[in-house]
Enzyme design. Structure first.
Site, PDB file in Angstrom:
ATOM      1  N   CYS A  69     -74.768 -10.905 -84.281  1.00 40.83           N
ATOM      2  CA  CYS A  69     -74.199 -11.016 -85.630  1.00 40.83           C
ATOM      3  C   CYS A  69     -72.708 -10.689 -85.601  1.00 40.83           C
ATOM      4  O   CYS A  69     -72.324  -9.546 -85.350  1.00 40.83           O
ATOM      5  CB  CYS A  69     -74.974 -10.076 -86.555  1.00 40.83           C
ATOM      6  SG  CYS A  69     -74.140  -9.596 -88.068  1.00 40.83           S
ATOM      7  N   CYS A  72     -71.434  -8.003 -87.987  1.00 40.81           N
ATOM      8  CA  CYS A  72     -71.907  -6.682 -87.554  1.00 40.81           C
ATOM      9  C   CYS A  72     -70.971  -6.109 -86.488  1.00 40.81           C
ATOM     10  O   CYS A  72     -70.595  -4.931 -86.542  1.00 40.81           O
ATOM     11  CB  CYS A  72     -73.306  -6.776 -86.951  1.00 40.81           C
ATOM     12  SG  CYS A  72     -74.567  -7.356 -88.087  1.00 40.81           S
TER      13      CYS A  72
END
Ligand code: ZN
Length: 145
Positions: A69, A72
């Site tokens: 991600c 993230c």
């Protein structure tokens, strides 16, 4: 009489009893002798997560994330900075939802990154989407007061 708090070690996950006025004095774990607060979020598996959430007497902030991600990974340095500012009043941990899919399912995490704040075993706030360090600190303070 000084109040004492249950603090879960980020290394061996033993519950320690620490006097509230000693929290900021770099306390160490009675079991593994390592620092109870390191300035870095602790990466937890499911068993360790359950110990922290159920036993910690300071709020626990969880970053649900995954290695694939992009947002993230972008938020990771901000989360580290927030950790340095929020410890020892708050425990910051990370859950890799790819490595520990059970937790993402249990908490119905629909998008990552998601931050969730737990107090006394109960989730009290949740926020999806990447945040900067100052926003993380403000958000936690608003919900942990
Ligand atoms: Zn320990």
């Amino acid at each position: 009489m000084t109040e004492s708090l249950h603090i879960v070690c980020p290394h061996c996950h033993t519950t320690n009893r620490v006097r509230a006025d000693q929290l900021a004095s770099d306390p160490s774990c009675g079991s593994c002798k390592q620092a109870l607060f390191t300035g870095h979020p602790a990466a937890l598996d499911e068993a360790a997560f359950d110990k922290h959430i159920s036993r910690s007497q300071i709020p626990v902030l969880v970053d649900f994330w995954a290695p694939w991600c992009g947002p993230c990974r972008q938020m990771a340095p901000a989360y580290e900075q927030a950790c340095a500012q929020l410890e020892p009043r708050v425990r910051l941990v990370k859950v890799d939802t790819e490595a520990v899919p059970n937790l993402g399912a249990r908490y119905a995490i629909r998008s990552i990154p998601t931050l969730a704040l737990f107090k006394n075993g109960r989730e009290v706030a949740r926020q999806a989407g990447a945040m900067g360090a100052a926003d993380i600190v403000r958000w936690v303070q608003a919900h942990s007061a």
